[in-house]
Design an enzyme around this catalytic site. Sequence first.
Site, PDB file in Angstrom:
ATOM      1  N   GLY C  10       0.836  -1.204   0.000  1.00  0.00           N
ATOM      2  CA  GLY C  10       0.000   0.000   0.000  1.00  0.00           C
ATOM      3  C   GLY C  10       0.861   1.241   0.000  1.00  0.00           C
ATOM      4  O   GLY C  10       1.757   1.375   0.824  1.00  0.00           O
ATOM      5  N   GLY C  11       0.592   2.126  -0.926  1.00  0.00           N
ATOM      6  CA  GLY C  11       1.437   3.312  -1.101  1.00  0.00           C
ATOM      7  C   GLY C  11       0.708   4.614  -0.853  1.00  0.00           C
ATOM      8  O   GLY C  11       0.999   5.625  -1.494  1.00  0.00           O
ATOM      9  N   GLY C  12      -0.242   4.608   0.074  1.00  0.00           N
ATOM     10  CA  GLY C  12      -0.854   5.876   0.490  1.00  0.00           C
ATOM     11  C   GLY C  12       0.018   6.517   1.563  1.00  0.00           C
ATOM     12  O   GLY C  12       1.186   6.156   1.731  1.00  0.00           O
ATOM     13  N   ALA C  14       0.144   6.302   4.858  1.00  0.00           N
ATOM     14  CA  ALA C  14       0.710   5.427   5.877  1.00  0.00           C
ATOM     15  C   ALA C  14       1.817   4.557   5.288  1.00  0.00           C
ATOM     16  O   ALA C  14       2.900   4.427   5.872  1.00  0.00           O
ATOM     17  CB  ALA C  14      -0.390   4.558   6.491  1.00  0.00           C
ATOM     18  N   GLY C  15       1.549   3.987   4.131  1.00  0.00           N
ATOM     19  CA  GLY C  15       2.527   3.095   3.505  1.00  0.00           C
ATOM     20  C   GLY C  15       3.807   3.820   3.135  1.00  0.00           C
ATOM     21  O   GLY C  15       4.915   3.301   3.330  1.00  0.00           O
ATOM     22  N   ARG C 297     -19.100  14.557  12.253  1.00  0.00           N
ATOM     23  CA  ARG C 297     -19.746  14.075  11.034  1.00  0.00           C
ATOM     24  C   ARG C 297     -20.968  13.206  11.303  1.00  0.00           C
ATOM     25  O   ARG C 297     -21.962  13.303  10.594  1.00  0.00           O
ATOM     26  CB  ARG C 297     -18.718  13.299  10.212  1.00  0.00           C
ATOM     27  CG  ARG C 297     -17.681  14.248   9.681  1.00  0.00           C
ATOM     28  CD  ARG C 297     -16.535  13.556   9.020  1.00  0.00           C
ATOM     29  NE  ARG C 297     -15.626  14.566   8.474  1.00  0.00           N
ATOM     30  CZ  ARG C 297     -14.446  14.290   7.959  1.00  0.00           C
ATOM     31  NH1 ARG C 297     -14.018  13.034   7.898  1.00  0.00           N
ATOM     32  NH2 ARG C 297     -13.685  15.253   7.484  1.00  0.00           N
ATOM     33  N   GLU C 389      -5.852   3.714   7.460  1.00  0.00           N
ATOM     34  CA  GLU C 389      -7.296   3.432   7.571  1.00  0.00           C
ATOM     35  C   GLU C 389      -7.580   1.942   7.732  1.00  0.00           C
ATOM     36  O   GLU C 389      -8.601   1.560   8.300  1.00  0.00           O
ATOM     37  CB  GLU C 389      -8.046   3.988   6.352  1.00  0.00           C
ATOM     38  CG  GLU C 389      -9.560   3.971   6.514  1.00  0.00           C
ATOM     39  CD  GLU C 389     -10.310   4.586   5.343  1.00  0.00           C
ATOM     40  OE1 GLU C 389      -9.685   5.290   4.533  1.00  0.00           O
ATOM     41  OE2 GLU C 389     -11.529   4.363   5.244  1.00  0.00           O
ATOM     42  N   SER C 404      -7.517  11.931  10.201  1.00  0.00           N
ATOM     43  CA  SER C 404      -7.094  10.707   9.504  1.00  0.00           C
ATOM     44  C   SER C 404      -5.676  10.856   8.941  1.00  0.00           C
ATOM     45  O   SER C 404      -4.873   9.927   9.024  1.00  0.00           O
ATOM     46  CB  SER C 404      -8.057  10.364   8.376  1.00  0.00           C
ATOM     47  OG  SER C 404      -8.114  11.409   7.447  1.00  0.00           O
ATOM     48  N   LEU C 405      -5.369  12.026   8.403  1.00  0.00           N
ATOM     49  CA  LEU C 405      -4.039  12.192   7.813  1.00  0.00           C
ATOM     50  C   LEU C 405      -2.982  12.052   8.899  1.00  0.00           C
ATOM     51  O   LEU C 405      -1.927  11.441   8.695  1.00  0.00           O
ATOM     52  CB  LEU C 405      -3.919  13.547   7.111  1.00  0.00           C
ATOM     53  CG  LEU C 405      -4.891  13.760   5.949  1.00  0.00           C
ATOM     54  CD1 LEU C 405      -4.662  15.109   5.284  1.00  0.00           C
ATOM     55  CD2 LEU C 405      -4.764  12.664   4.915  1.00  0.00           C
TER      56      LEU C 405
END
Lengths: 217, 253, 594
Positions: C10-12, C14-15, C297, C389, C404-405
């Site tokens: 995973g390259g978002g 976190a990754g 939310r 996530e 979240s970021l």
Amino acid sequence: MSATESQPDASYLLRKLHSLTGILPVGAFLAEHFWSNSAALVSADKYNQTSAELQTIPFRIFVEWAFIFLPMLFHGGYGVWIWLRGKSNVSQYPWVKNWLYTAQRYTGLIAFVYIGWHLYTERFLTQGRSTYASVEQDLQNPLFLTFFAIGILASSFHLGVGIWNFLCKWGLAATVRAQRAAGQLGVLVGVTFSVVGILILISFRFDWHPFASYINK
Amino acid sequence: MAEAAAGKKVIVKVKRQATPKEAAHWEEFALNWRPSMNVIICLRDIAENPVTSDGKPTTPITYDSNCLEEICGSCAMLINGRARMACSALVDSLEQPIRIEPLTKFPVVRDLSVDRQFMFESLKRVKAWIPIDGTYDLGEGPRMSPEVQEKGYPLSNCITCGNCLEVCPQVNDHNGFMGAAIFSQVRLFNMHPTGKMHAAERLKAAMGHGGIEDCANAQNCVKACPKGIPLTESLAEVNREAWRQALFGWLVG
Amino acid sequence: MKQPKIIVVGGGLAGLMATIRVAESGVPVELFSIVPVKRSHSVCAQGGINAAKNQKGEGDSIAKHFDDTIFGGDFLANQTLVGRMCEAAPGIIDLLDRMGVMFNRTPEGLLDYRRFGGTLYHRTAFAGATTGQQLLYALDEQVRRHESEGRVKKYEGWTFLSAVIDDGGVCRGICSMNLHSMEVQTFVADAVIFCTGGIGAIFGRSTNSVVCTGSAQSALFQQGVDYANGEFIQVHPTAIPGEDKLRLMSESARGEGGRVWVPKTPGDKRAARSIPEAERFYFLEEWYPKYGNLVPRDIATRAIHRIVYEEKLGIDGQAAVYLDVTHIPVETLNHKLEGILEIYEKFIGVDPRKEPMKVFPAMHYTMGGMWVNAEDQGTNIPGIYAAGECEYQYHGANRLGANSLVSCIFGGGIAGPAAVKYAKSLTTGAAAAPSMVFERERQRQEEMNQALLSGTGGENPITIWKELGEIMTEHVTVTRINKNLELAYGKIGELTQRYKKINLSDRTKWSNQTLNFARELGNMLVLARVVTMGAYQRNESRGAHYKPEFPERDDYNFLKTTRAKWLNGDIQLTYETVDTSHIAPRARRYDAAK
């Protein structure tokens, strides 16, 4: 791995030189040439006189080769090489500047061929002693006349677009506003050169000297 | 279903290519029109029912997509001959039949999917990053004026979609030109207070093979950019920095 | 032992952060991603990233950020690590700033901060309205630098199929499929960090990207990695409805002063701008005077549902309310919100600077995810770590905007060194594992591909997926009713049976997206069951989980983490105590001061 240290290569310098020679000396020479030929608009004598003066400048051969023939040969020759490395797509993206890109290539080639021929007939065949009469005679031939007109328009267009390109490509006009102004300058140069060039042609062809009155004073 | 079948149709022609080596051919599809359809929805309709308009079964179309809101840069393709993002290409604004083709400046993987690795490799060549010492705590970053941020932010919006390369007459097989997007990144990193310290390295790369001189000012890039990045300004800026570096770099080291 | 090797999947955000941390420690790392990492779903995050820097002199502090996060998450998050995250947040902002993120600036050249939901402070640093994109790019650039210097090897265009787990129950690598050649291959690793993001696709349409299927975490779940708090699904109050995607309209629109309203008269057909102020119902401001449009939310989403479904006040009778920014000066909008307003303009064809936007809630985020320990992001299988996530740790029953970021970067940042430490502590590394362990996993995955490719039933995977999405969205999002959940669970079971009879319209062996989607769909069906079952068994209302039959929070029975286990094809739920050692649970109310 492509992360090798990148260095400026020869093609960078050649491209820069190509861009520069288009303005200096080639563009500047074109300006000078149009200016001196404008003498025809005054009178045949004035033209012959101007022509004679130019033929007697010191170091003439050296000046001609170093500042006119060689830069022009380089600019034209390298220009063709650049053309071959591009691939026009104006039919797919018919945007104004893309049209200019394509037109710049064709007008460059036309101008190059025309100037070559022009030099041959007016400079080499006449050994640099072309006179008002000889030019006038040449222009009685409708083919010559047409070719002259096309050559003048192509050269003027090429210089106008070239100035715009030069200013953008050297980052002298970097912002959108500056580039718009550079474009306007290019249009001005292109149109001015076209008009003056065509007036000179008319002058030779029809023996028309609108500024003849200057002499009588 | 009957009324949907009787309803308005969307005619889509897709250029298919099974593998990188096989020849391409066209297939036509007739899809049911719905409001606010985009090209991605068309491709999904085909995937759900892969039958051509003359009733021949075929395979679903392979294509790249991810975010569907024009920020990931995946779904660039030629739509009616123009390079653009499929997700924001609304069917109602397109002339029919809608012709969909893969980008032509990148190797085709299959159908509409292309390999844009060239751009990522180019980013390596120009060192498009800030060389930080490490991720451990070294305190705050450099101060930056809002003016610099306002110039830099649009440049950092580049999604590497490749549209600016696709429309550029100078990007082709005879030419290694890296394309406008890459030089815009050079400008971005050269304007950053830390990035500036390594500007010369990036400029050298920009003057190397496929470098900035291959730009010929057709200015198609800026018209095709889906993010409205001032690419021609970037090219001009980097051009100026580059010749100054070339002329005076050796003088000042 | 010899040099260990780490794999990140995973390259978002976190990754990439995990990758950078591993590379920095000098250990080789291989990074696997379905899409080129620069195209990961983190690009879609819009509003910003939280850190209590107190740069507006409001008296904000780390303790307040911590309290807002725990309170916002309705006390379901394990507190110790959340506290550490809030402490680390200011340093994370500094790091991103050093990496060159084009954060918005104040005239003094400092970072600017905006307000976000669930807090009263200006705590959210932002880069226009595309903060996620800017952060992802910054990390992507750092990874590219490491890559060009030989410390990172990327496998882009590879999808994760399964972990390679030896007979001792230890992870020894992964099995992955090349999405071009469709070749299935195993890779050795001493530790694997999973940062595989969200699960939006099990709800059909959501604000998530196409790749957010939860397939990786589901595959791992079926190999024994526990899944926690699956029932907590965040439905974002403001999204732009669309047939292919529900496009997010960031909370920052409200953070910058955007107001939510509907006409007071049901079915009012007048154009929004011609409705006078007195005939508009600003229901969030009226119902929640303190937080107004910036309630968390879950609260905003339920309020919109109430307005539309109970009060029947949706715009022109439709499921939509106005999100209005037309009163904000155009320069401010262009400066701070341009990115998101452009999305609206581009996809709807209306300029939100002139006309109020029509929005409706949409599935947005999963608070639940792979179970990880409270120290270093390790799962219950040795050698498997999770961050971002895809794990459950930081947001409890509801995530606050712009948290979240920070959780992605913090989680990835600690998972990297933890994996390295673990790998170095192994007496026998993965390289020494018997090759049979790898070969049998590869064969198992090849067989699954073969079975799918040779299926001759009459079922279409896309049809099954669409039906799954409809069931999940209708019954397992905003309002949960037990009899509907039972119905949904049964229907997912039926879909699972139908899935066994799918017939792929593409049986080729090159770049076959249909095959890959079919594999993901199988995993989505399992995860959908976990989510639904978790919702069914949690008989209370907490954070994003709302059951009208059980409208109150029930700390006695449910101040607990749901932990799902996979036992030979069956899902079993167990409950764990929540760490509440720092902040004692109290009633969560946003209509008055906390």
